[in-house]
Enzyme design. Sequence first.
Site, mmCIF file in Angstrom:
data_model
loop_
_atom_site.group_PDB
_atom_site.id
_atom_site.type_symbol
_atom_site.label_atom_id
_atom_site.label_comp_id
_atom_site.label_asym_id
_atom_site.label_seq_id
_atom_site.Cartn_x
_atom_site.Cartn_y
_atom_site.Cartn_z
ATOM 1 N N CYS B 51 -1.838 19.449 9.533
ATOM 2 C CA CYS B 51 -0.603 20.142 9.141
ATOM 3 C C CYS B 51 0.193 20.529 10.380
ATOM 4 O O CYS B 51 -0.322 21.203 11.265
ATOM 5 C CB CYS B 51 -0.956 21.389 8.325
ATOM 6 S SG CYS B 51 0.429 22.518 8.142
ATOM 7 N N CYS B 54 0.416 24.549 10.887
ATOM 8 C CA CYS B 54 -0.739 25.414 11.157
ATOM 9 C C CYS B 54 -0.759 25.826 12.642
ATOM 10 O O CYS B 54 -0.311 25.070 13.507
ATOM 11 C CB CYS B 54 -2.041 24.694 10.792
ATOM 12 S SG CYS B 54 -2.506 24.838 9.053
ATOM 13 N N HIS B 114 -3.031 28.286 5.806
ATOM 14 C CA HIS B 114 -2.513 27.096 5.140
ATOM 15 C C HIS B 114 -2.647 27.177 3.621
ATOM 16 O O HIS B 114 -1.907 26.520 2.876
ATOM 17 C CB HIS B 114 -3.277 25.869 5.661
ATOM 18 C CG HIS B 114 -2.747 24.545 5.193
ATOM 19 N ND1 HIS B 114 -1.604 23.988 5.700
ATOM 20 C CD2 HIS B 114 -3.202 23.669 4.253
ATOM 21 C CE1 HIS B 114 -1.378 22.815 5.102
ATOM 22 N NE2 HIS B 114 -2.330 22.611 4.215
ATOM 23 N N ASN B 154 11.728 26.080 -0.408
ATOM 24 C CA ASN B 154 11.396 25.058 -1.402
ATOM 25 C C ASN B 154 9.898 25.118 -1.588
ATOM 26 O O ASN B 154 9.151 24.883 -0.639
ATOM 27 C CB ASN B 154 11.792 23.659 -0.910
ATOM 28 C CG ASN B 154 13.287 23.481 -0.832
ATOM 29 O OD1 ASN B 154 14.028 24.022 -1.647
ATOM 30 N ND2 ASN B 154 13.747 22.732 0.159
ATOM 31 N N SER B 162 7.883 19.122 1.708
ATOM 32 C CA SER B 162 7.080 18.041 2.261
ATOM 33 C C SER B 162 5.769 18.543 2.866
ATOM 34 O O SER B 162 4.984 17.761 3.368
ATOM 35 C CB SER B 162 7.900 17.251 3.286
ATOM 36 O OG SER B 162 8.632 18.111 4.118
ATOM 37 N N HIS B 165 1.994 24.082 3.419
ATOM 38 C CA HIS B 165 1.839 25.299 4.222
ATOM 39 C C HIS B 165 2.974 26.258 3.849
ATOM 40 O O HIS B 165 4.132 25.863 3.841
ATOM 41 C CB HIS B 165 1.891 24.958 5.717
ATOM 42 C CG HIS B 165 1.418 26.083 6.579
ATOM 43 N ND1 HIS B 165 0.229 26.052 7.276
ATOM 44 C CD2 HIS B 165 1.952 27.307 6.815
ATOM 45 C CE1 HIS B 165 0.069 27.199 7.930
ATOM 46 N NE2 HIS B 165 1.113 27.982 7.662
ATOM 47 N N HIS B 167 5.998 28.190 3.781
ATOM 48 C CA HIS B 167 7.099 28.314 4.741
ATOM 49 C C HIS B 167 8.440 28.269 4.025
ATOM 50 O O HIS B 167 8.550 27.791 2.900
ATOM 51 C CB HIS B 167 7.037 27.195 5.790
ATOM 52 C CG HIS B 167 7.430 25.843 5.262
ATOM 53 N ND1 HIS B 167 6.623 25.089 4.433
ATOM 54 C CD2 HIS B 167 8.560 25.100 5.431
ATOM 55 C CE1 HIS B 167 7.221 23.952 4.125
ATOM 56 N NE2 HIS B 167 8.411 23.922 4.708
ATOM 57 N N GLN B 169 12.978 28.139 5.063
ATOM 58 C CA GLN B 169 13.893 27.612 6.057
ATOM 59 C C GLN B 169 15.127 28.499 6.164
ATOM 60 O O GLN B 169 15.415 29.306 5.278
ATOM 61 C CB GLN B 169 14.363 26.205 5.655
ATOM 62 C CG GLN B 169 13.247 25.184 5.501
ATOM 63 C CD GLN B 169 13.802 23.757 5.354
ATOM 64 O OE1 GLN B 169 14.705 23.356 6.086
ATOM 65 N NE2 GLN B 169 13.262 23.004 4.416
#
Lengths: 347, 347
Positions: B51, B54, B114, B154, B162, B165, B167, B169
């Site tokens: 990943c 990570c 993760h 998302n 995609s 993990h 996250h 934006q």
Amino acid sequence: MEFSFEEHPHKRLNILTGDWILVSPHRTKRPWQGKVEAHAITTRPSYDPNCYLCPGNKRSDGSINPDYKAPFAFTNDFSSLLKDTPDGIVNVKGLLQAKSEKGICRVICFSPRHDLTLPQMDVTDIVDVINLWKTEFQELAKNDWMRYIQIFENKGDIMGCSNPHPHGQIWAQSSVPVEPEKEQIQFQKYFKENNRSILSDYLAEEEKSKERLVCENAHFVALVPFWAVWPYECILISKRQVQYTHQFNEEETLALAEILKKLTIKYDNLFETSFPYSSGIHQAPVNNGENPGWHWHMHFYPPLLRSATVKKFMVGYEMMANPQRDITAEQAAKKLRELSDVHYLSK
Amino acid sequence: MEFSFEEHPHKRLNILTGDWILVSPHRTKRPWQGKVEAHAITTRPSYDPNCYLCPGNKRSDGSINPDYKAPFAFTNDFSSLLKDTPDGIVNVKGLLQAKSEKGICRVICFSPRHDLTLPQMDVTDIVDVINLWKTEFQELAKNDWMRYIQIFENKGDIMGCSNPHPHGQIWAQSSVPVEPEKEQIQFQKYFKENNRSILSDYLAEEEKSKERLVCENAHFVALVPFWAVWPYECILISKRQVQYTHQFNEEETLALAEILKKLTIKYDNLFETSFPYSSGIHQAPVNNGENPGWHWHMHFYPPLLRSATVKKFMVGYEMMANPQRDITAEQAAKKLRELSDVHYLSK
Ligand SMILES: O=P(O)(O)O[C@H]1O[C@H](CO)[C@@H](O)[C@H](O)[C@H]1O
Ligand SMILES: O=P(O)(O)O[C@H]1O[C@H](CO)[C@@H](O)[C@H](O)[C@H]1O
């Protein structure tokens, strides 16, 4: 450094809606580690006993489809709009506003054959589909409360199509929905100022530069619009400005069938798959007076980006802020233009 | 027959955008024979050597992530907006219009773990995420050319994410995009006429009727807006009108973390799956004067309709004409409201 829209992030104006879209030409190199779609199965039987759209089969409301040989229309068994909706308005201090909406939803089977799609059909059979679009539209417009009629096709399960039998839909209703309303405003504004159709003038510019053209014939042009949002989005524009499909004469109708076949063959050839998309014809509203600025056109919004299995997601940023694309309209048009006119399965 | 918006097809007004949406309450009985999504895998390792998000791992640009213990932000290796974009304008007779756009794209890892998602994180760790949202926003706003900063997430591969993990934006840019621009107009108009925030007045109505509330605490309310488009769409509204997340004091920040956890737990419990969505915070534009009408809020747009594997498709009609939904906002709110506050995996 000089600004170039082939290299630098920029916004483009959609002249049909007045909205801007974001283009990131440098971003095509992004690796893809996300969702991969299943590859669509390309072989189907010509008749499927379990398909509720095949001739002679039973539908969910219990009725039996006739043994139709030509395109066949019926009222949707799960219509989202209904004819007998009572009138009503809710308005709580302007903050909670609702209005009843009347309508009719129709389904149009393009062919009795379960295994075909538009690009695989004969041009004369596509002419029959167009002629049914015309008569359905004219019949629906006879209701004096009717204001707008949307003809569309969802193709492929990735586009929410629940049955692979070739078919499209018509949702006809008592008010003009958001997207055609925006176009109506833009068409009228330009016509008032210039006494010409904005799409005629736009087409003239595209014919000059040629870089966004995909294919054309004597009466229609297919191109990737300057403001395209979906990676391989196309717009089909009639060279003669009309408001409605039924204004096309026989020769134009044949030309429309031909370019529909040509464009959808190119689409299938792009990733050698039955190419998914939503398409829709934007015709002028009905029973609301003259629409001299309105110019007939048809949109194609395909979700695929890189291959038969990798699509473009219109999510987070796109939902909260602004539609965004990576490859430019010019790159997409070049790819489509250079593809063969012969369907990859018939080679 | 009297019109009832629990029974009859109707349109509702989105007061934040000025757009109408179509509701078909009678249509929930429609059988689904279309696309079924794969069920998301719910167990992941707490660290994944492959990943790129990570701690300690290599990213695609070659750099190494620090061994971070708290939420961690960095500039997106595949930014769709770039800081050093040259200024430029294209305008061919008003028909082909483009403008360069400058911006900065950031990625925010919510946790070094993760295997977690927001509903599974401790409230204090969510507070850390909110505090990073605040400082990132304030840093980005220091660029004098900056006009708008979109924070979003998302979640789930069905939403184009995609990497699983946890996250989000940030896309920050030199102009105000389409959606916040529409809201800006609506906020300002109402404020001019009423000298109050439209969302404060809307919230007062929702608190009276209660039928669209999902959960609330002393400082925030989560509800299904009257004009929701996505089946289980929610909006999170602050009781105190502020323009920016960094205006929330410590107590409000804690309350925001708490309600974020509560709402996303309900979402996961709905179909007993890691519930996919796109979420985004709408804060006022920056460096453009006062925004007295703007009221902080956060949208959640989840695609699922009936189960962990059947989603709502916004396709054909929705793309060509108008957003449409089947279950009503009231039905969706009731379902979410009645769900447990304890995560189904921790029972
Ligand atoms: O940046 P990511 O996560 O790779 O990409 C995802 O989010 C972006 C912003 O909403 C979208 O433009 C992409 O289509 C989507 O796949
Ligand atoms: O009517 P269908 O094909 O079952 O349904 C499909 O098209 C409709 C119109 O675009 C959408 O509202 C549905 O979400 C989609 O699944």
